[in-house]
Write an enzyme that holds these catalytic residues in place. Sequence first.
Site, PDB file in Angstrom:
ATOM      1  N   ASN A   1       0.880  -1.166   0.000  1.00 19.68           N
ATOM      2  CA  ASN A   1       0.000   0.000   0.000  1.00 19.68           C
ATOM      3  C   ASN A   1       0.921   1.220   0.000  1.00 19.68           C
ATOM      4  OD1 ASN A   1      -1.834   2.010   0.473  1.00 19.68           O
ATOM      5  ND2 ASN A   1      -2.837   0.990   2.199  1.00 19.68           N
TER       6      ASN A   1
ATOM      7  N   ARG B   1      -2.367  -1.907  -3.716  1.00 16.35           N
ATOM      8  CA  ARG B   1      -3.607  -1.161  -3.499  1.00 16.35           C
ATOM      9  C   ARG B   1      -3.570   0.098  -4.388  1.00 16.35           C
ATOM     10  NH1 ARG B   1      -5.187   3.172   0.883  1.00 16.35           N
ATOM     11  NH2 ARG B   1      -7.349   3.393   0.297  1.00 16.35           N
TER      12      ARG B   1
ATOM     13  N   HIS C   1     -13.187   2.594  -0.473  1.00 13.59           N
ATOM     14  CA  HIS C   1     -13.215   1.588   0.610  1.00 13.59           C
ATOM     15  C   HIS C   1     -13.786   0.265   0.105  1.00 13.59           C
ATOM     16  CE1 HIS C   1     -13.536   4.949   3.893  1.00 13.59           C
ATOM     17  NE2 HIS C   1     -12.263   4.577   3.748  1.00 13.59           N
TER      18      HIS C   1
ATOM     19  N   LEU D   1     -16.255   3.001   9.489  1.00 15.20           N
ATOM     20  CA  LEU D   1     -16.083   4.257  10.226  1.00 15.20           C
ATOM     21  C   LEU D   1     -14.656   4.351  10.757  1.00 15.20           C
ATOM     22  CD1 LEU D   1     -19.404   4.039  12.332  1.00 15.20           C
ATOM     23  CD2 LEU D   1     -19.103   5.009  10.043  1.00 15.20           C
ATOM     24  N   GLY D   2     -13.750   4.844   9.939  1.00 13.90           N
ATOM     25  CA  GLY D   2     -12.367   5.051  10.368  1.00 13.90           C
ATOM     26  C   GLY D   2     -12.048   6.529  10.278  1.00 13.90           C
ATOM     27  N   ASN D   3     -10.798   6.879   9.972  1.00  8.06           N
ATOM     28  CA  ASN D   3     -10.492   8.290   9.716  1.00  8.06           C
ATOM     29  C   ASN D   3     -11.305   8.776   8.531  1.00  8.06           C
ATOM     30  OD1 ASN D   3      -8.669   9.139  11.688  1.00  8.06           O
ATOM     31  ND2 ASN D   3      -7.050   7.931  10.721  1.00  8.06           N
TER      32      ASN D   3
ATOM     33  N   ARG E   1     -12.905  15.341   7.114  1.00  6.61           N
ATOM     34  CA  ARG E   1     -13.659  15.637   5.886  1.00  6.61           C
ATOM     35  C   ARG E   1     -15.120  15.900   6.205  1.00  6.61           C
ATOM     36  NH1 ARG E   1     -11.809  10.457   2.604  1.00  6.61           N
ATOM     37  NH2 ARG E   1     -10.128  10.215   4.091  1.00  6.61           N
TER      38      ARG E   1
ATOM     39  N   ARG F   1     -12.022   9.253  19.788  1.00  5.69           N
ATOM     40  CA  ARG F   1     -11.815   8.959  21.217  1.00  5.69           C
ATOM     41  C   ARG F   1     -11.854  10.234  22.047  1.00  5.69           C
ATOM     42  NH1 ARG F   1      -7.083   4.967  19.648  1.00  5.69           N
ATOM     43  NH2 ARG F   1      -6.987   6.617  18.119  1.00  5.69           N
TER      44      ARG F   1
ATOM     45  N   VAL G   1     -13.591   3.482  14.501  1.00  6.37           N
ATOM     46  CA  VAL G   1     -14.751   3.907  15.293  1.00  6.37           C
ATOM     47  C   VAL G   1     -15.798   2.787  15.330  1.00  6.37           C
ATOM     48  CG1 VAL G   1     -16.590   5.622  15.505  1.00  6.37           C
ATOM     49  CG2 VAL G   1     -14.343   6.315  14.645  1.00  6.37           C
TER      50      VAL G   1
ATOM     51  N   GLU H   1      -8.270  -5.028   5.098  1.00  2.85           N
ATOM     52  CA  GLU H   1      -8.153  -4.685   3.679  1.00  2.85           C
ATOM     53  C   GLU H   1      -6.994  -5.416   3.007  1.00  2.85           C
ATOM     54  OE1 GLU H   1      -8.939  -0.440   5.027  1.00  2.85           O
ATOM     55  OE2 GLU H   1      -9.544  -0.312   2.927  1.00  2.85           O
TER      56      GLU H   1
HETATM   57  P1  AMP Z   1      -8.963   3.685  11.250  1.00  5.76           P
HETATM   58  O1  AMP Z   1      -8.844   4.713  10.130  1.00  5.76           O
HETATM   59  O2  AMP Z   1      -9.836   2.549  10.900  1.00  5.76           O
HETATM   60  O3  AMP Z   1      -7.637   3.281  11.818  1.00  5.76           O
HETATM   61  O4  AMP Z   1      -9.730   4.444  12.440  1.00  5.76           O
HETATM   62  C1  AMP Z   1      -9.087   5.457  13.130  1.00  5.76           C
HETATM   63  C2  AMP Z   1     -10.066   6.178  14.047  1.00  5.76           C
HETATM   64  O5  AMP Z   1     -10.743   5.245  14.893  1.00  5.76           O
HETATM   65  C3  AMP Z   1      -9.342   7.092  15.003  1.00  5.76           C
HETATM   66  O6  AMP Z   1      -9.187   8.370  14.462  1.00  5.76           O
HETATM   67  C4  AMP Z   1     -10.237   7.155  16.206  1.00  5.76           C
HETATM   68  O7  AMP Z   1     -11.035   8.310  16.098  1.00  5.76           O
HETATM   69  C5  AMP Z   1     -11.141   5.946  16.076  1.00  5.76           C
HETATM   70  N1  AMP Z   1     -11.037   5.074  17.251  1.00  5.76           N
HETATM   71  C6  AMP Z   1     -10.102   4.147  17.536  1.00  5.76           C
HETATM   72  N2  AMP Z   1     -10.353   3.564  18.730  1.00  5.76           N
HETATM   73  C7  AMP Z   1     -11.489   4.139  19.202  1.00  5.76           C
HETATM   74  C8  AMP Z   1     -12.278   3.974  20.399  1.00  5.76           C
HETATM   75  N3  AMP Z   1     -11.932   3.098  21.358  1.00  5.76           N
HETATM   76  N4  AMP Z   1     -13.377   4.751  20.534  1.00  5.76           N
HETATM   77  C9  AMP Z   1     -13.732   5.634  19.582  1.00  5.76           C
HETATM   78  N5  AMP Z   1     -13.039   5.834  18.458  1.00  5.76           N
HETATM   79  C10 AMP Z   1     -11.924   5.107  18.266  1.00  5.76           C
END
Ligand code: AMP
Length: 368
Positions: free
Chosen positions: A7, A64, A153, A182-184, A214, A257, A304, A354
């Site tokens: 990636n 990727r 995604h 639901l990530g960044n 975003r 968080r 998230v 992924e």
């Molecule tokens: P990802 O892009 O899938 O790695 O997701 C990253 C995002 O997941 C981070 O910016 C956090 O806001 C969120 N995250 C990770 N752990 C938690 C948690 N325990 N509670 C709420 N949000 C979380």
Amino acid sequence: MKILVLNSGSSSVKYRLFDGTTTLAKGLIERIGESGGDAADHEAALQRVMASVDLDGLDAVGHRVVHGGSEFRKATVIDDDVFAVIEGLVPLAPLHNPAALSGIAVARKLLPDVPQVAVFDTAFHQTIPPEGAVYAIDASLAERWQIRRYGFHGTSHAYVARQTAELLGLPADRAKVITLHLGNGASACAVEGGRSVATSMGMSPLPGLVMGTRSGDIDPTVIFHLHRVAGLPIDEIERSLTRFAGLQGLAGDNDMRTVQDRWAAGDPAATLAFDVYCRRIKEYVGTYLAILGGADAIAFTAGVGEHSPEVRTASLAGLSALGITIDEARNERGDRIISPDGAPVAVCVVPTDEELEIAQQVTEQLRD
Ligand code: AMP
């Protein structure tokens, strides 16, 4: 099969080496080209990867690639023509595709006898029917400038929808699943029989759900207004909507968080950000229930989605009339199935992977 998944970002290369579904090695080369960084350029980065893992008997490299335009409907073995088509798509993904192309060019040079396969974030969504992919703008403009919904995604939505059907014992060719990544970055997808029929991102990864930085959906007139009335240059508006919007824009913090900690302490800006974030998810769940004519399951995934029981509860609150309820004890524990037994719509927490999905698509492609 032994597959190396790469990636490549503009200043980093993430890698993972698989033997089937087993991970043999993984790592991250960061700050490429920066003083004090891990490598001077992408070639040096890949040489580091190759020196640190055992590539003996390697069957393929999976790359990727964020944007495959309308050209690529599935993982594709890269030859000179395919490389040129990905290059031609750079205007649609000016930040992402050039980085992937650097990685591909270097891997082809350093591993000339190993098949290189491109796996696109957009490909899974090529099954969305025209009425879900076409924007109602001047059709000649749309055609000339390749303007339509592509969605992103895709590897995550494909993987999570399949895992959810397996988890619930649903028939893969008929299961109706709403996946919430639901990530960044964040996007929703309606999946029917393993095929994407709707998704929330569009021509770019900007629209749809509220994200870390975003905006997600806004009225396009906001852009004209900021340009014409507020006098902001177009590049600055783009930066504002991609880097200083979403949770960051509303709460001054892009990490869910921290937003949740502040929400729990009664902070008004964080509370509003949390509420806007969760309401947008609910809006898409409602839309996709209508598109699918009801769903067998809703699956939460990514940072998230996998780790925030609060977001899962708030975004599905008040939907019991639609057969959607959450068992709070299961939700708090982070069980895989968090709806009560026998609920009409199963609500699930399904970790995404992924890289594994890329390795599996590469394997399938080589077997075809
Ligand atoms: P990802 O892009 O899938 O790695 O997701 C990253 C995002 O997941 C981070 O910016 C956090 O806001 C969120 N995250 C990770 N752990 C938690 C948690 N325990 N509670 C709420 N949000 C979380």
